[in-house]
Structures are given as structure tokens and as C-alpha cells.
Design a protein around this motif. Structure first.
Motif, PDB file in Angstrom:
ATOM      1  N   PHE A  68       0.647  -1.227  -0.214  1.00 54.65           N
ATOM      2  CA  PHE A  68      -0.009   0.155  -0.094  1.00 54.65           C
ATOM      3  C   PHE A  68       0.794   1.310   0.209  1.00 54.65           C
ATOM      4  O   PHE A  68       2.007   1.567   0.542  1.00 54.65           O
ATOM      5  N   THR A  69       0.277   2.197  -0.423  1.00 55.18           N
ATOM      6  CA  THR A  69       0.981   3.605  -0.520  1.00 55.18           C
ATOM      7  C   THR A  69       0.066   4.756  -0.293  1.00 55.18           C
ATOM      8  O   THR A  69      -0.692   4.969  -0.745  1.00 55.18           O
ATOM      9  N   ILE A  70       0.163   5.602   0.675  1.00 57.98           N
ATOM     10  CA  ILE A  70      -0.438   6.600   1.058  1.00 57.98           C
ATOM     11  C   ILE A  70       0.410   7.829   0.333  1.00 57.98           C
ATOM     12  O   ILE A  70       1.383   8.019   0.365  1.00 57.98           O
ATOM     13  N   SER A  71      -0.462   8.819  -0.070  1.00 57.81           N
ATOM     14  CA  SER A  71      -0.175   9.901  -0.620  1.00 57.81           C
ATOM     15  C   SER A  71      -1.313  11.072  -0.473  1.00 57.81           C
ATOM     16  O   SER A  71      -2.319  10.610  -0.026  1.00 57.81           O
ATOM     17  N   ARG A  72      -0.746  12.338  -0.624  1.00 58.80           N
ATOM     18  CA  ARG A  72      -1.746  13.435  -0.443  1.00 58.80           C
ATOM     19  C   ARG A  72      -1.524  14.505  -1.587  1.00 58.80           C
ATOM     20  O   ARG A  72      -0.425  14.890  -2.120  1.00 58.80           O
ATOM     21  N   ASP A  73      -2.466  15.309  -1.797  1.00 54.59           N
ATOM     22  CA  ASP A  73      -2.710  16.453  -2.678  1.00 54.59           C
ATOM     23  C   ASP A  73      -3.386  17.496  -2.053  1.00 54.59           C
ATOM     24  O   ASP A  73      -4.270  17.638  -1.560  1.00 54.59           O
ATOM     25  N   ASN A  74      -2.201  18.447  -1.498  1.00 50.98           N
ATOM     26  CA  ASN A  74      -2.591  19.368  -0.527  1.00 50.98           C
ATOM     27  C   ASN A  74      -3.512  20.381  -1.200  1.00 50.98           C
ATOM     28  O   ASN A  74      -4.257  20.970  -0.670  1.00 50.98           O
ATOM     29  N   ALA A  75      -3.289  20.691  -2.459  1.00 52.87           N
ATOM     30  CA  ALA A  75      -4.084  21.680  -3.248  1.00 52.87           C
ATOM     31  C   ALA A  75      -5.597  21.304  -3.337  1.00 52.87           C
ATOM     32  O   ALA A  75      -6.468  21.990  -3.420  1.00 52.87           O
ATOM     33  N   LYS A  76      -5.995  19.808  -3.237  1.00 52.81           N
ATOM     34  CA  LYS A  76      -6.923  19.278  -3.590  1.00 52.81           C
ATOM     35  C   LYS A  76      -7.667  18.892  -2.059  1.00 52.81           C
ATOM     36  O   LYS A  76      -8.910  18.320  -1.912  1.00 52.81           O
ATOM     37  N   ASN A  77      -6.799  18.941  -0.961  1.00 57.42           N
ATOM     38  CA  ASN A  77      -7.248  18.633   0.276  1.00 57.42           C
ATOM     39  C   ASN A  77      -7.632  17.038   0.256  1.00 57.42           C
ATOM     40  O   ASN A  77      -8.711  16.574   0.698  1.00 57.42           O
ATOM     41  N   THR A  78      -7.044  16.189  -0.479  1.00 57.87           N
ATOM     42  CA  THR A  78      -7.173  14.741  -0.684  1.00 57.87           C
ATOM     43  C   THR A  78      -5.998  13.878  -0.374  1.00 57.87           C
ATOM     44  O   THR A  78      -4.958  14.182  -0.610  1.00 57.87           O
ATOM     45  N   VAL A  79      -6.445  12.880   0.273  1.00 55.21           N
ATOM     46  CA  VAL A  79      -5.581  11.907   0.544  1.00 55.21           C
ATOM     47  C   VAL A  79      -5.885  10.568  -0.190  1.00 55.21           C
ATOM     48  O   VAL A  79      -7.306  10.138  -0.170  1.00 55.21           O
ATOM     49  N   TYR A  80      -4.787   9.737  -0.636  1.00 58.25           N
ATOM     50  CA  TYR A  80      -5.301   8.798  -1.412  1.00 58.25           C
ATOM     51  C   TYR A  80      -4.356   7.213  -0.766  1.00 58.25           C
ATOM     52  O   TYR A  80      -3.463   7.504  -0.136  1.00 58.25           O
ATOM     53  N   LEU A  81      -5.125   6.273  -0.870  1.00 60.73           N
ATOM     54  CA  LEU A  81      -4.332   5.118  -0.500  1.00 60.73           C
ATOM     55  C   LEU A  81      -4.307   3.806  -1.734  1.00 60.73           C
ATOM     56  O   LEU A  81      -5.361   3.552  -2.005  1.00 60.73           O
ATOM     57  N   GLN A  82      -3.331   4.000  -2.403  1.00 58.82           N
ATOM     58  CA  GLN A  82      -3.036   3.080  -3.512  1.00 58.82           C
ATOM     59  C   GLN A  82      -2.870   1.586  -2.664  1.00 58.82           C
ATOM     60  O   GLN A  82      -1.882   1.331  -2.028  1.00 58.82           O
ATOM     61  N   MET A  83      -3.556   0.688  -3.181  1.00 54.42           N
ATOM     62  CA  MET A  83      -3.463  -0.738  -2.557  1.00 54.42           C
ATOM     63  C   MET A  83      -3.413  -1.613  -3.641  1.00 54.42           C
ATOM     64  O   MET A  83      -4.120  -1.694  -4.286  1.00 54.42           O
TER      65      MET A  83
END
Length: 127
Positions: A68-83
Motif C-alpha cells: 500500500f502507498t499513501i499520498s496526498r494532494d494538498n491543493a485538493k485536500n485529498t489523501v489517497y491509498l493505493q492498494m
């Protein structure tokens, strides 16, 4: 108040991949970190991953490290979890959460430290 909306869950075969998203809205300016937890049937909510909002430092549970990889996009206020390389034991409801105060990275594994939670998205991995 912060509102969180998760998306991207679904049914996938073992070995497959999914990407979860969590969009934050409201008073997001003081976010220190965001995390992903999961809950299979039972009372305990299990830590999956967390990311510092400003440094990008991340932390993973041993059970998902390397998959799994967690990432974020500060401009979009969004966090992702690639599984990736999903296993049947990854089946659970996945929740994202916001941490408003900076704490040590080790404490980010504790669900009780988080201030706001999303409604959850179901991930089902078939064997």
C-alpha cells in the motif's frame, strides 16, 4: 469542523489493486496529518497508514508495508491509498481520518488520536 468523503472501494480479486480517495472539506487549514484505518467485523479499528500533511512523511502497518502507498494532494485536500497485491485478509471497511494537532509519528497509529472521520468505504477481496 472537517468533513471527509471516501471513495474508491469495491470488489476485487486477490492480487488486484484499488485506489481509495478521501476528500476533506471545511476547516482543513490546520490539518497536521491524515490516516487510513480499516475495520473488519469486530470492535477494533486497525491502523493502515498515515501521512504528515506538510512534510509528507508516512507510516505503514507491517501488514500492508510494500503493498500500500499513501499520498496526498494538498491543493485538493485529498489523501489517497493505493492498494496493490490485495489479499482476502485486506477485506474491511476503510476509513480516513484527520489529525488536527501535530503528534509524534508513533502515536499516529492510534485511532483515538484522530479528530474527524469519514463514513467509510467497503473493500472486499475475493480469493
Amino acid at each position: 469542523q472537517v468533513q471527509l468523503v471516501e471513495s474508491g472501494g469495491g470488489l476485487v480479486q486477490a492480487g488486484g489493486s484499488l485506489r481509495l480517495s478521501c476528500a476533506a472539506s471545511g476547516r482543513t487549514f490546520s490539518t497536521a496529518a491524515m490516516g487510513w484505518f480499516r475495520q473488519a467485523p469486530g470492535p477494533e479499528r486497525e491502523f493502515v497508514a498515515a501521512i504528515s500533511w506538510w512534510s509528507g512523511d508516512s507510516l505503514y502497518a507491517d501488514s500492508v508495508k510494500g503493498r500500500f502507498t499513501i499520498s496526498r494532494d494538498n491543493a485538493k485536500n485529498t489523501v489517497y491509498l493505493q492498494m496493490n497485491s490485495l489479499k482476502p485478509e485486506d477485506t474491511a471497511v476503510y476509513y480516513c481520518a484527520v489529525l488536527k494537532s501535530a503528534i509524534s509519528i508513533g502515536r499516529m497509529t492510534r485511532a483515538a488520536e484522530y479528530d474527524y472521520w469519514g463514513q467509510g468505504t467497503q473493500v472486499t477481496v475475493s480469493s
